[in-house]
Design an enzyme around this catalytic site. Structure first.
Site, mmCIF file in Angstrom:
data_model
loop_
_atom_site.group_PDB
_atom_site.id
_atom_site.type_symbol
_atom_site.label_atom_id
_atom_site.label_comp_id
_atom_site.label_asym_id
_atom_site.label_seq_id
_atom_site.Cartn_x
_atom_site.Cartn_y
_atom_site.Cartn_z
ATOM 1 N N GLU A 1 83.818 107.475 51.787
ATOM 2 C CA GLU A 1 84.982 107.256 50.912
ATOM 3 C C GLU A 1 85.658 105.925 51.207
ATOM 4 O OE1 GLU A 1 87.347 110.409 52.526
ATOM 5 O OE2 GLU A 1 86.505 111.903 51.196
ATOM 6 N N ARG B 1 102.526 95.498 54.153
ATOM 7 C CA ARG B 1 101.642 95.619 55.314
ATOM 8 C C ARG B 1 102.095 94.784 56.526
ATOM 9 N NH1 ARG B 1 96.925 94.688 55.648
ATOM 10 N NH2 ARG B 1 96.357 96.573 56.767
ATOM 11 N N CYS C 1 116.037 91.791 50.909
ATOM 12 C CA CYS C 1 117.164 91.729 51.834
ATOM 13 C C CYS C 1 116.851 92.532 53.076
ATOM 14 C CB CYS C 1 118.413 92.237 51.148
ATOM 15 S SG CYS C 1 118.803 91.217 49.732
ATOM 16 N N TYR D 1 95.920 98.384 49.454
ATOM 17 C CA TYR D 1 97.148 98.887 50.081
ATOM 18 C C TYR D 1 98.314 97.907 49.939
ATOM 19 C CZ TYR D 1 93.801 102.177 52.044
ATOM 20 O OH TYR D 1 92.802 103.119 52.196
HETATM 21 N N1 LLP Z 1 89.386 108.905 53.099
HETATM 22 C C1 LLP Z 1 90.526 109.389 53.592
HETATM 23 C C2 LLP Z 1 90.663 110.828 53.779
HETATM 24 C C3 LLP Z 1 91.569 108.524 53.923
HETATM 25 O O1 LLP Z 1 92.693 109.020 54.430
HETATM 26 C C4 LLP Z 1 91.427 107.131 53.717
HETATM 27 C C5 LLP Z 1 92.506 106.208 54.030
HETATM 28 C C6 LLP Z 1 90.224 106.664 53.167
HETATM 29 C C7 LLP Z 1 89.226 107.581 52.881
HETATM 30 C C8 LLP Z 1 89.972 105.205 52.879
HETATM 31 O O2 LLP Z 1 89.918 104.456 54.039
HETATM 32 P P1 LLP Z 1 89.544 102.903 53.960
HETATM 33 O O3 LLP Z 1 88.117 102.794 53.491
HETATM 34 O O4 LLP Z 1 90.468 102.284 52.982
HETATM 35 O O5 LLP Z 1 89.733 102.398 55.337
HETATM 36 N N2 LLP Z 1 97.954 101.830 54.245
HETATM 37 C C9 LLP Z 1 97.079 101.514 55.357
HETATM 38 C C10 LLP Z 1 95.777 102.226 55.248
HETATM 39 C C11 LLP Z 1 95.928 103.727 55.127
HETATM 40 C C12 LLP Z 1 94.615 104.423 54.988
HETATM 41 C C13 LLP Z 1 94.834 105.841 54.655
HETATM 42 N N3 LLP Z 1 93.644 106.593 54.459
HETATM 43 C C14 LLP Z 1 96.888 100.003 55.426
HETATM 44 O O6 LLP Z 1 97.426 99.285 54.583
HETATM 45 O O7 LLP Z 1 96.245 99.492 56.331
#
Ligand code: LLP
Length: 444
Positions: A304, A343, A374, A403
């Site tokens: 995913e 971020r 602000c 994100y």
């Molecule tokens: N699957 C699940 C169950 C997840 O919780 C996440 C991300 C993904 C897949 C996707 O992961 P990726 O391939 O994007 O690493 N807001 C944070 C990242 C939070 C990720 C949350 N879950 C940031 O900006 O770094």
């Protein structure tokens, strides 16, 4: 005299941070998808987020091809839509034949409204509400990933009188440590996400007695922005051990192993991109051997990725609105910041920046890029290496696709940015800028 900071990397050394179609033309202007970035900024206004369609499609294809070539069983790639979702993205992901992960009724609504096939949607979340579960059941989505025993109980009740069973997976907390920011670690035992391994038997017992739910898979997500492959192999072993326990003690046979999010991406020139093929080879080999060892057929392999599908495709454009001289540096105040990209404030994330109309000009100063909100923590980049920038110049920040918009807010009631997709020299608006009317649309 113009001096080049020795540690500054000209953009040529950092092309891996920019969309695949990026060129610097002979005038030093940034061109993405055949479109001049500064011209788009002037036409659509700033902050503006540009997405390069070719880069998103290439990322989807790279993952699919790598898994298919490394694993002899079935493989599926689901895009984690929390990284970025709007109607155009949902359609593009559908067109690339990926599945889609959603984590809320809102993401599910956008996906379905865009025409995303429900059977290819998985619903995640540690606190899915009754309404969201009902919405997912009514839509006939492909899988609900159960996070905890309370959710399982709610699903048992909601599906009791349905004519056909709902496919579900169990998300476990595999108790595996990862080397990433504490806020985005999810695999450890104390994480709020997933069933503790000790609760697996209780979940299995309940699922065995429930004919309205079919357990098809088992899932773990370790964390985001990972560069080390070893935890993935460890997670596959834990998942397979759990699958063997479900089979041996509960007569529950699963079809798929889902190892969660994709690989980390570089945000700064010193970081290198991950080799997707090496990642695919490692998880495929571990799963193949692990299935063999435990007497399973080759289970379907599901991943995913979110960030690594859209991060590099996105470039954020800002206008310098004002400057502030400080004793040893200057601050460049821009017309965006933590509202569209939280971020840096939330994870101390680092970004780089160029002047969209003078990309290759020699670096003359190290400045802070400060947002318009602000909040003293609203600093997009603490030490940006730039040519002497002026009010009105357009700044371009790469690796801004994941994100950012999906975590954007309207703090200070600043409308959220417009979003443009570029391809073959043409730009199309895929999400208009939020308006002041939008800001009061909910007020009564
Ligand atoms: N699957 C699940 C169950 C997840 O919780 C996440 C991300 C993904 C897949 C996707 O992961 P990726 O391939 O994007 O690493 N807001 C944070 C990242 C939070 C990720 C949350 N879950 C940031 O900006 O770094």
């Amino acid at each position: 005299m113009k001096t080049r900071y020795p540690h500054n990397q000209p953009i040529a050394a950092a092309m891996h941070l920019w969309p695949l179609t990026t060129v610097i033309d002979e005038r030093g202007r940034l061109i993405i998808g055949g479109c001049d970035a500064a011209t788009l900024a002037h036409g659509y206004g700033t902050p503006l987020y540009i997405f390069d369609e070719a880069t998103i499609r290439a990322a989807c294809r790279t993952y699919r091809a790598a898994l298919a070539s490394c694993y002899r069983g079935e493989t599926t790639v689901h895009y984690a839509s929390k990284a970025l979702l709007n109607t155009a993205i949902a359609r593009l992901i559908a067109d690339e034949e990926l599945g889609l992960d959603v984590v809320s009724g809102g993401e599910l609504y956008v996906a379905l409204r865009a025409g995303f096939p429900p059977q290819r949607i998985h619903l995640h979340g540690n606190a899915k509400t009754r309404d969201e579960l009902e919405q997912a059941l009514a839509a006939g989505i492909g899988q609900i990933v159960i996070d905890n025993l309370d959710e399982l109980e709610m699903l048992v009740n909601l599906t009791a009188h349905r004519p056909y069973p709902q496919a579900v997976a169990l998300r476990i907390a595999p108790d595996i440590a990862t080397d990433t920011h504490a806020h985005i670690q999810t695999g450890h035992a104390a994480s709020k996400f997933g069933l503790p391994l000790a609760a697996l038997d209780a979940a299995a017992t309940r699922l065995r007695e429930t004919s309205s739910l079919t357990l098809t898979g088992i899932h773990a997500h370790l964390g985001s922005q990972l560069f080390d492959l070893k935890p993935y192999a460890a997670a596959i072993d834990v998942l397979l051990d759990s699958a063997a326990r479900l089979r041996d003690y509960h007569e529950l046979t699963i079809e798929e192993i889902n190892i969660g999010g994709g690989v980390g991406v570089p945000y700064t020139a010193d970081q290198r991109p991950m080799d997707i093929h090496a990642y695919a080879a490692l998880i495929a080999d571990t799963l193949t051997y692990g299935c063999l060892q435990r007497g399973f057929p080759l289970l379907r392999l599901v991943i995913e990725p979110g960030r690594s599908i859209v991060a590099r495709a996105g470039v954020a454009l800002y206008t310098i609105v004002a400057t502030k001289p400080l004793p040893h540096t200057r601050l460049l105040h821009i017309d965006g910041g933590m509202g569209d990209n939280i971020r840096p404030a939330l994870y101390d994330a680092h970004y780089t920046v160029v002047l969209a109309e003078r990309v290759d000009a020699a670096v003359e100063e190290v400045v802070g890029i400060t947002g318009r909100y602000c909040e003293s923590g609203d600093v997009l980049i603490r030490a940006a290496h730039l040519p002497r920038a002026r009010v009105g110049d357009i700044l371009a920040v790469p690796v801004a696709g994941a994100y950012t918009l999906s975590m954007a807010g309207t703090y200070n009631l600043v409308p959220r940015p417009a979003v443009v997709m570029v391809k073959d020299g043409a730009a199309r608006l895929i999400q208009r800028r939020e308006t002041y009317d939008d800001l009061v649309a909910r007020d009564v």
